[in-house]
Design a protein around this motif. Structure first.
Motif, PDB file in Angstrom:
ATOM      1  N   PHE A 111       9.285   8.358 -11.021  1.00 34.09           N
ATOM      2  CA  PHE A 111       8.013   7.750 -10.624  1.00 34.09           C
ATOM      3  C   PHE A 111       8.191   7.159  -9.236  1.00 34.09           C
ATOM      4  CE2 PHE A 111       5.072   4.064 -10.577  1.00 34.09           C
ATOM      5  CZ  PHE A 111       3.871   4.749 -10.746  1.00 34.09           C
ATOM      6  N   ARG A 112       7.617   7.827  -8.248  1.00 32.51           N
ATOM      7  CA  ARG A 112       7.870   7.460  -6.848  1.00 32.51           C
ATOM      8  C   ARG A 112       6.568   7.527  -6.047  1.00 32.51           C
ATOM      9  NH1 ARG A 112      11.880  11.355  -3.991  1.00 32.51           N
ATOM     10  NH2 ARG A 112      13.302  10.610  -5.598  1.00 32.51           N
ATOM     11  N   PRO A 113       5.770   6.468  -6.039  1.00 36.65           N
ATOM     12  CA  PRO A 113       4.490   6.488  -5.309  1.00 36.65           C
ATOM     13  C   PRO A 113       4.622   6.778  -3.827  1.00 36.65           C
ATOM     14  CG  PRO A 113       4.538   4.649  -6.844  1.00 36.65           C
ATOM     15  CD  PRO A 113       5.921   5.235  -6.826  1.00 36.65           C
ATOM     16  N   THR A 114       5.790   6.509  -3.239  1.00 43.10           N
ATOM     17  CA  THR A 114       5.946   6.728  -1.803  1.00 43.10           C
ATOM     18  C   THR A 114       5.758   8.190  -1.413  1.00 43.10           C
ATOM     19  OG1 THR A 114       8.349   6.857  -2.162  1.00 43.10           O
ATOM     20  CG2 THR A 114       7.458   4.767  -1.376  1.00 43.10           C
TER      21      THR A 114
ATOM     22  N   LEU B 219     -14.773   9.236  -9.465  1.00 46.62           N
ATOM     23  CA  LEU B 219     -15.038   8.025 -10.236  1.00 46.62           C
ATOM     24  C   LEU B 219     -13.757   7.509 -10.888  1.00 46.62           C
ATOM     25  CD1 LEU B 219     -16.970   5.953 -11.432  1.00 46.62           C
ATOM     26  CD2 LEU B 219     -17.498   7.587 -13.254  1.00 46.62           C
ATOM     27  N   ALA B 220     -12.952   8.395 -11.452  1.00 47.98           N
ATOM     28  CA  ALA B 220     -11.700   7.975 -12.085  1.00 47.98           C
ATOM     29  C   ALA B 220     -10.767   7.317 -11.077  1.00 47.98           C
ATOM     30  CB  ALA B 220     -11.016   9.186 -12.724  1.00 47.98           C
ATOM     31  N   ARG B 221     -10.633   7.923  -9.909  1.00 50.68           N
ATOM     32  CA  ARG B 221      -9.770   7.348  -8.875  1.00 50.68           C
ATOM     33  C   ARG B 221     -10.265   5.970  -8.453  1.00 50.68           C
ATOM     34  NH1 ARG B 221      -9.081  13.034  -6.674  1.00 50.68           N
ATOM     35  NH2 ARG B 221      -6.821  13.344  -6.443  1.00 50.68           N
ATOM     36  N   MET B 222     -11.583   5.844  -8.279  1.00 49.48           N
ATOM     37  CA  MET B 222     -12.134   4.570  -7.812  1.00 49.48           C
ATOM     38  C   MET B 222     -11.946   3.471  -8.854  1.00 49.48           C
ATOM     39  SD  MET B 222     -15.828   3.750  -6.078  1.00 49.48           S
ATOM     40  CE  MET B 222     -16.818   3.792  -7.573  1.00 49.48           C
ATOM     41  N   GLU B 223     -12.170   3.791 -10.115  1.00 51.80           N
ATOM     42  CA  GLU B 223     -11.976   2.791 -11.156  1.00 51.80           C
ATOM     43  C   GLU B 223     -10.535   2.290 -11.164  1.00 51.80           C
ATOM     44  OE1 GLU B 223     -13.779   3.362 -15.080  1.00 51.80           O
ATOM     45  OE2 GLU B 223     -14.849   5.076 -14.249  1.00 51.80           O
TER      46      GLU B 223
ATOM     47  N   ARG C 125       2.597  -6.049  -1.716  1.00 54.33           N
ATOM     48  CA  ARG C 125       2.881  -6.374  -0.315  1.00 54.33           C
ATOM     49  C   ARG C 125       2.055  -5.532   0.646  1.00 54.33           C
ATOM     50  NH1 ARG C 125       9.517  -6.659  -0.697  1.00 54.33           N
ATOM     51  NH2 ARG C 125       9.652  -8.780  -1.588  1.00 54.33           N
ATOM     52  N   ASP C 126       1.729  -4.319   0.262  1.00 49.10           N
ATOM     53  CA  ASP C 126       0.975  -3.417   1.141  1.00 49.10           C
ATOM     54  C   ASP C 126      -0.160  -2.789   0.339  1.00 49.10           C
ATOM     55  OD1 ASP C 126       0.116  -1.780   3.177  1.00 49.10           O
ATOM     56  OD2 ASP C 126       1.794  -0.372   3.031  1.00 49.10           O
ATOM     57  N   PRO C 127      -1.144  -3.591  -0.061  1.00 50.20           N
ATOM     58  CA  PRO C 127      -2.164  -3.090  -0.994  1.00 50.20           C
ATOM     59  C   PRO C 127      -3.017  -1.959  -0.446  1.00 50.20           C
ATOM     60  CG  PRO C 127      -2.776  -5.247  -0.128  1.00 50.20           C
ATOM     61  CD  PRO C 127      -1.367  -4.998   0.294  1.00 50.20           C
ATOM     62  N   ASP C 128      -3.342  -1.986   0.835  1.00 47.14           N
ATOM     63  CA  ASP C 128      -4.249  -0.979   1.382  1.00 47.14           C
ATOM     64  C   ASP C 128      -3.714   0.437   1.226  1.00 47.14           C
ATOM     65  OD1 ASP C 128      -5.982  -2.970   2.078  1.00 47.14           O
ATOM     66  OD2 ASP C 128      -5.340  -3.070   4.178  1.00 47.14           O
ATOM     67  N   ALA C 129      -2.418   0.610   1.376  1.00 50.71           N
ATOM     68  CA  ALA C 129      -1.835   1.949   1.277  1.00 50.71           C
ATOM     69  C   ALA C 129      -1.227   2.211  -0.093  1.00 50.71           C
ATOM     70  CB  ALA C 129      -0.767   2.137   2.360  1.00 50.71           C
ATOM     71  N   ARG C 130      -0.580   1.198  -0.655  1.00 55.65           N
ATOM     72  CA  ARG C 130       0.256   1.432  -1.832  1.00 55.65           C
ATOM     73  C   ARG C 130      -0.532   1.635  -3.118  1.00 55.65           C
ATOM     74  NH1 ARG C 130       6.127   1.752  -1.682  1.00 55.65           N
ATOM     75  NH2 ARG C 130       6.706   1.141   0.420  1.00 55.65           N
ATOM     76  N   TRP C 131      -1.651   0.942  -3.292  1.00 56.89           N
ATOM     77  CA  TRP C 131      -2.361   1.095  -4.560  1.00 56.89           C
ATOM     78  C   TRP C 131      -2.910   2.511  -4.715  1.00 56.89           C
ATOM     79  CZ3 TRP C 131      -1.376  -1.509  -8.584  1.00 56.89           C
ATOM     80  CH2 TRP C 131      -1.047  -2.867  -8.512  1.00 56.89           C
ATOM     81  N   ALA C 132      -3.408   3.070  -3.642  1.00 56.62           N
ATOM     82  CA  ALA C 132      -3.888   4.453  -3.714  1.00 56.62           C
ATOM     83  C   ALA C 132      -2.739   5.398  -4.053  1.00 56.62           C
ATOM     84  CB  ALA C 132      -4.536   4.863  -2.399  1.00 56.62           C
ATOM     85  N   ALA C 133      -1.556   5.120  -3.501  1.00 55.82           N
ATOM     86  CA  ALA C 133      -0.393   5.953  -3.791  1.00 55.82           C
ATOM     87  C   ALA C 133       0.040   5.811  -5.251  1.00 55.82           C
ATOM     88  CB  ALA C 133       0.757   5.594  -2.854  1.00 55.82           C
ATOM     89  N   VAL C 134      -0.060   4.598  -5.799  1.00 60.18           N
ATOM     90  CA  VAL C 134       0.259   4.384  -7.213  1.00 60.18           C
ATOM     91  C   VAL C 134      -0.661   5.220  -8.098  1.00 60.18           C
ATOM     92  CG1 VAL C 134       0.142   2.698  -9.092  1.00 60.18           C
ATOM     93  CG2 VAL C 134       1.297   2.104  -6.954  1.00 60.18           C
ATOM     94  N   VAL C 135      -1.942   5.239  -7.761  1.00 61.92           N
ATOM     95  CA  VAL C 135      -2.902   6.016  -8.540  1.00 61.92           C
ATOM     96  C   VAL C 135      -2.560   7.500  -8.482  1.00 61.92           C
ATOM     97  CG1 VAL C 135      -5.326   6.726  -8.719  1.00 61.92           C
ATOM     98  CG2 VAL C 135      -4.748   4.326  -8.288  1.00 61.92           C
ATOM     99  N   GLU C 136      -2.289   8.019  -7.295  1.00 61.74           N
ATOM    100  CA  GLU C 136      -1.988   9.451  -7.158  1.00 61.74           C
ATOM    101  C   GLU C 136      -0.689   9.826  -7.864  1.00 61.74           C
ATOM    102  OE1 GLU C 136      -4.187  11.704  -5.895  1.00 61.74           O
ATOM    103  OE2 GLU C 136      -5.393   9.878  -5.936  1.00 61.74           O
ATOM    104  N   GLU C 137       0.321   8.966  -7.749  1.00 63.09           N
ATOM    105  CA  GLU C 137       1.591   9.281  -8.393  1.00 63.09           C
ATOM    106  C   GLU C 137       1.464   9.212  -9.912  1.00 63.09           C
ATOM    107  OE1 GLU C 137       5.939  10.001  -8.560  1.00 63.09           O
ATOM    108  OE2 GLU C 137       4.078  10.787  -7.709  1.00 63.09           O
ATOM    109  N   THR C 138       0.656   8.283 -10.414  1.00 60.73           N
ATOM    110  CA  THR C 138       0.433   8.229 -11.861  1.00 60.73           C
ATOM    111  C   THR C 138      -0.264   9.499 -12.330  1.00 60.73           C
ATOM    112  OG1 THR C 138       0.266   5.806 -11.792  1.00 60.73           O
ATOM    113  CG2 THR C 138      -0.581   6.918 -13.757  1.00 60.73           C
ATOM    114  N   LEU C 139      -1.251   9.958 -11.575  1.00 59.77           N
ATOM    115  CA  LEU C 139      -1.948  11.195 -11.924  1.00 59.77           C
ATOM    116  C   LEU C 139      -0.976  12.377 -11.967  1.00 59.77           C
ATOM    117  CD1 LEU C 139      -5.171  10.684  -9.792  1.00 59.77           C
ATOM    118  CD2 LEU C 139      -5.109  10.931 -12.283  1.00 59.77           C
TER     119      LEU C 139
END
Length: 413
Positions: A332-335, A364-368, A266-280
């Motif tokens: 697991f909380r990307p917010t 590079l890892a983050r961008m992939e 629903r909010d790809p511009d903000a949320r996908w980056a947050a998913v990546v950081e929270e997974t890390l």
């Protein structure tokens, strides 16, 4: 507290063990499965402090562990271990400078169109297999091939070699006790033979890739043959392992947290980056930093002294679950990586390390991941995990961490 990194139960969920260690103070001395002892640092603040402290050397002792007779495997391992993660300044500074240029932001950002193309091709292939009724492993079909294809192009590694390289690097990154006898030694020899032949080929027929550039610059930058081979091995190993585990872990978390997947769509511009950081943070692809050795006795506070010569491991995965810096760390909380009303976000995670050895390939890892995950999950397919997540095996060891398979199907209509 004895630690066996080859124990499947520990590999699947090491966090309760690390939590008990963290409660003991700045560092805890543990017995390893091979009978040796080491200090494990599991808290966030102390982890960052140790990683930035020059009193903890990255240079391995000359006779670490049990004495072993000379063998082809031992000689191969000793040669490939001369990489920059096992050095201190000024050697580390010289070696890191050679690789930093290859992963500078402009060069990494220029890879975006090619990464998008490769990821889209893999998603198309997966879609065809899933719609045909197959159960697909996202590790073998997505999380592994994308980063190995990308790093192969960057470094100049033939695509046909990637499966063998995956097997060899998996072995050398795992505890010997978790594999058949001789498997690790064989992999070291095969890797040394392969990297030697690849460097020879680059000398004969150079290209525009990173390995060719290292060969061209080796003479003027004082890079000897041993360092050149070790650098090639490190870039190859680190170039895909972290991203593979990041993609595999993120996929698993989204499949088991459908609400977070819906929010990201629903909010790809903000949320996908947050998913990546929270997974890390939540599923650190690097479980531990490289081993360090106390060059002198170091007082870490709270009555904990690490004697000179003792081995020290900073556990990045544990630092990223420190409740003093990450509220509800086992959720697991990307917010937490979205800007709050006061502009504050969660503390920076330690997934890529800290200090002079901070991972040069982090961008590079983050961008992939930021490119690949939306392409995988924004398809019309309703992906479903085809196994109980508690039954999924994890890679053994203390170096890298991630699920070995993530099987999926699609919802029948």
């Amino acid at each position: 507290m004895r630690l066996d990194p080859a124990d499947p139960a520990f590999s699947h969920d090491p966090y309760p063990y690390y939590g008990r260690l963290r409660d003991q103070g700045p560092a805890a001395r543990v017995e390893l499965a091979n009978g040796t002892h080491a200090w494990l640092v599991t808290g966030y603040e102390h982890s960052r402090a140790v990683l930035a402290d020059p009193r903890f050397s990255n240079v391995p002792p000359q006779r670490a562990g049990r004495p072993k007779p000379s063998s082809p495997a031992q000689r191969a391992r000793a040669c490939l271990a001369q990489h920059m993660l096992n050095t201190d300044a000024p050697d580390h500074t010289r070696l890191r400078r050679l690789t930093a240029a290859a992963f500078a932001p402009p060069r990494v950002d220029a890879l975006r169109p090619r990464i998008e193309q490769l990821a889209a091709g893999l998603v198309t292939e997966l879609t065809g297999r899933l719609t045909a009724g197959e159960t697909v492993d996202l590790v073998d079909g997505f999380a592994f091939p994308l980063p190995i294809l990308v790093i192969s192009e960057v470094l100049g590694v033939p695509e046909a070699d990637r499966e063998a390289l995956r097997e060899w690097t998996y072995r050398v990154g795992s505890p010997a006790d978790a594999l058949p006898q001789g498997a690790v030694d064989e992999a070291w020899v095969l890797l040394h033979t392969y990297v030697t032949s690849l460097i020879a080929e680059k000398r004969k027929t150079p290209g525009e890739d990173v390995f060719s550039a290292l060969v061209r610059s080796s003479a003027e930058d004082g890079l000897d043959d041993g360092e050149l081979l070790a650098m090639a091995f490190l870039l190859l190993f680190a170039g895909y392992e972290t991203t593979m585990n990041l993609l595999a872990s993120a996929s698993l978390r989204l499949l088991t947290h459908p609400g977070e997947l819906t929010a990201a769509r629903r909010d790809p511009d903000a949320r996908w980056a947050a998913v990546v950081e929270e997974t890390l943070r939540y599923d650190s692809p690097l479980e531990g930093a490289t081993w360090r050795r106390a060059a002198e006795t170091v007082d870490l506070g709270d009555g904990v002294e690490v004697p000179a010569g003792d081995s020290v491991l900073v556990v990045l995965a544990a630092a990223n679950r420190d409740p003093a810096h990450f509220p509800d760390p086992d959720e697991f909380r990307p917010t937490r990586y979205l800007a709050a009303a006061d502009g504050k976000r969660a503390a920076p995670h330690a997934a890529f390390g800290h200090g002079p050895h901070f991972c040069v390939g982090s961008r590079l890892a983050r961008m992939e991941a930021a490119i690949a995950l939306p392409l995988l999950f924004d398809t019309p397919l309703d992906l479903r995990l085809a196994a109980d997540p508690m039954d999924l095996p994890y890679r053994p060891g203390l170096l890298v961490r991630g699920p070995r398979r993530v099987p999926v199907t699609i919802q029948a209509t």
